[in-house]
Scaffold this active site. Sequence first.
Site, PDB file in Angstrom:
ATOM      1  N   GLU A  19     -10.560  -1.290   3.905  1.00  0.00           N
ATOM      2  CA  GLU A  19     -11.701  -1.702   4.731  1.00  0.00           C
ATOM      3  C   GLU A  19     -13.027  -1.480   4.009  1.00  0.00           C
ATOM      4  OE1 GLU A  19      -8.422  -1.829   7.101  1.00  0.00           O
ATOM      5  OE2 GLU A  19      -9.076  -0.067   5.996  1.00  0.00           O
ATOM      6  N   THR A  29      -3.997  -1.606  -0.152  1.00  0.00           N
ATOM      7  CA  THR A  29      -3.632  -0.196  -0.224  1.00  0.00           C
ATOM      8  C   THR A  29      -2.317   0.068   0.507  1.00  0.00           C
ATOM      9  OG1 THR A  29      -5.089   0.203   1.669  1.00  0.00           O
ATOM     10  CG2 THR A  29      -5.967   0.685  -0.507  1.00  0.00           C
ATOM     11  N   LYS A  44       2.000  -5.200  11.612  1.00  0.00           N
ATOM     12  CA  LYS A  44       0.928  -5.440  12.575  1.00  0.00           C
ATOM     13  C   LYS A  44       0.943  -6.859  13.141  1.00  0.00           C
ATOM     14  CE  LYS A  44      -2.831  -2.301  11.198  1.00  0.00           C
ATOM     15  NZ  LYS A  44      -4.256  -2.319  10.747  1.00  0.00           N
ATOM     16  N   MET A  78     -20.764  13.682   9.254  1.00  0.00           N
ATOM     17  CA  MET A  78     -21.755  12.634   9.529  1.00  0.00           C
ATOM     18  C   MET A  78     -22.704  12.530   8.343  1.00  0.00           C
ATOM     19  SD  MET A  78     -23.004  10.289  11.393  1.00  0.00           S
ATOM     20  CE  MET A  78     -24.515   9.357  11.154  1.00  0.00           C
ATOM     21  N   ASN A 111      -3.828  -4.604   3.919  1.00  0.00           N
ATOM     22  CA  ASN A 111      -4.699  -5.770   4.097  1.00  0.00           C
ATOM     23  C   ASN A 111      -5.626  -6.008   2.917  1.00  0.00           C
ATOM     24  OD1 ASN A 111      -5.752  -3.204   5.500  1.00  0.00           O
ATOM     25  ND2 ASN A 111      -7.611  -4.348   5.096  1.00  0.00           N
ATOM     26  N   TRP A 137       0.980   2.577  12.710  1.00  0.00           N
ATOM     27  CA  TRP A 137       1.714   3.500  11.831  1.00  0.00           C
ATOM     28  C   TRP A 137       2.804   4.285  12.557  1.00  0.00           C
ATOM     29  CZ3 TRP A 137       1.798   8.373  13.585  1.00  0.00           C
ATOM     30  CH2 TRP A 137       0.798   8.751  14.482  1.00  0.00           C
ATOM     31  N   ASP A 195      -6.527  -8.178   8.889  1.00  0.00           N
ATOM     32  CA  ASP A 195      -6.084  -6.781   8.797  1.00  0.00           C
ATOM     33  C   ASP A 195      -4.645  -6.632   9.278  1.00  0.00           C
ATOM     34  OD1 ASP A 195      -6.115  -4.048   8.308  1.00  0.00           O
ATOM     35  OD2 ASP A 195      -7.074  -3.523  10.200  1.00  0.00           O
TER      36      ASP A 195
END
Length: 656
Positions: free
Chosen positions: A155, A211, A303, A625, A231, A366, A276
């Site tokens: 991603e 990956t 998926k 963060m 993806n 998963w 994806d």
Amino acid sequence: MAHGRTYSEQRYSPLSKINAENVKNLGMAWHYDLGDTRGIEATPIVVDGVMYVTGGWSKVFALDAKTGEEIWTYDPKMDKAWFVNMCCDAVNRGATAWEGKIYSGVGDGRLIAIDAATGELVWEVQTTPKDRPYSITGAPRVVDGKVIIGNGGSELGVRGFVTAYDANTGEQVWRFYTVPGNPNEPFENAIHEQTVKTWSGEWWTVGGGGTAWDSIAHDPELNLVYIGVGNGAPWNRMYRSNGTGDNLFLSSIVALNAETGEYVWHYQTTPGESWDYTATQHMILADMEFDGRMRKVIMQAPKNGFFYVIDRETGEFISAEKYTMATWATHVDPESGRPVEAPEARYEETGVPNFQFPHPLGGHNWHPMSYSPDTGLVYIPAQEIPIVYGHDSDYEYNSKGWNVGVRFELAASPDDPAVRAQLGAMVKGYITAWDPVTQTEKWRVQHPNMWNGGLLSTAGNLVFQGNAEGEFVAYTADSGERLWSSYAQTGVVAGPVTYTVDGEQYVAVAAGWGGSFAMVGGELAKRSKGSTARPRVLVYKLGGTHELPPEPTPEQMAVVTPIEQIGDEAMITEGLKQYMANCHMCHGDRAVSGSSVPDLRMMSEASWELFYPIVQGGLRHQQGMVGFGDRLNKDQIDSIYAYLVKRRNDLAAGID
């Protein structure tokens, strides 16, 4: 002792002292709190009476499998600022064992070997380059003295690969790249002289993706290792490959020589992947009869919503049918083995947003499935969730953020509560007991929500599964009858195991709400009764009398008062776009947190005052963060602030 119990990863146990007749007498033997309120996705392994399990931030625990007494813990001290490079929570799916060592991946890309007896580090190796946003969440596998590990990060923009390391020394033995690199440079794997022909443009600048972040299986007789490939990067093939080509080996099962890592065969589930739709989901090996002929097969429910049966010797396609709602394709052509896409599915070509099943979270994610040779059924933790895919005409490569080329704001839930309710009713989760020979569902257990746990089947005619409502449940394997349950006080998403110590059978599961749906699902995730993170290991035996401590008294929700709205409607709309592109992956759809990550609508006064130092400067980077000042300008941060003010004021007005 191994992930999935055997190399075939069937997640079937021959133990039967706990069975359909006496499972009603199952009681808790012990529990162990894992700490760190992150999602728990690990399947425990048990070796010589010791349980090894992983928790949040890649910590590893060794526990007495009979009593739950802590033997040792190992903290790899992962830099929490790296959390920004982990798409789906600071999770880990488990460790593996080999000749006195325990092996586990770390979120920042390391592979570690720990002394099984002492908990001391034996060796560690950085498996990924640190200048790209790679991560590890999957469990390593050990094959004939080689530790095999993949990685995640498509991603964000990386190039996938799988590596084998010497189990004793940590030295690299082989590496296989799942997609070709820059064709102007020598290819690392000979097969990419061919796969490069299925690509176009300059995909290598972003990485291409692919990956292998979870599933790996092994057939020792064939000397093959099977890897599930993910993806594309970006998702949108228009930006990744000029809108053309199958882009091998994205969304594929790839068979490699276990000794050398050389390519043997592949089967691609989603050619030219743009949604994806990974093929990283659990793969199961089995021998079964088709048309009067015994076949060695590999099975997967990726998926994209189709259940695949493939010959694991040759990669020959045998069959595929929909196991869940899938509108992107009508069927898989039985001759070619390729999906027949719906005309509107290619949003990147039509330019028209498309309402579609499955969502990027998949018809199956998963969470491991299970195969019982007793019933001949595969038990799949299936789910249904729609999404609107839309081409992002403003996409530009972001070296420090998500690279998808999709308009995430179109996927945000609408403000209208009636429409949200309609969409919410479409979201489902269930166990489907699937016959892989006839490609039909034999029975189903419907759940109130999606994101339910992995499965275990046993010779006692039992199937065990945890769920998003905070239950751990036993069903009959042949019919799906619910026989027994225990309340975990938290959502259970990981896969269970069963084992014996001193002749007594135990059933165990690592529990703890979290992961990608918990983070991005917002209101949908929050509706699950188990949407509170209390990470722990739960272990049961016949006649067990242990009890969990009482649940804490629910804290009274703080009174949220409105604050002065800044910006006009256009600024708030831009804020939604920027929020969905940069923030919702952790803080949830429409700023509704369905996990332990802070709900931004309820920020403290201090957090509102420090909004810019936090978001722009990374004031709280050691809490995960990091600062976004190098990817968002002040106008974009202003718009996010304006959107969050609106969402706070919505909440103050009683609008969720």
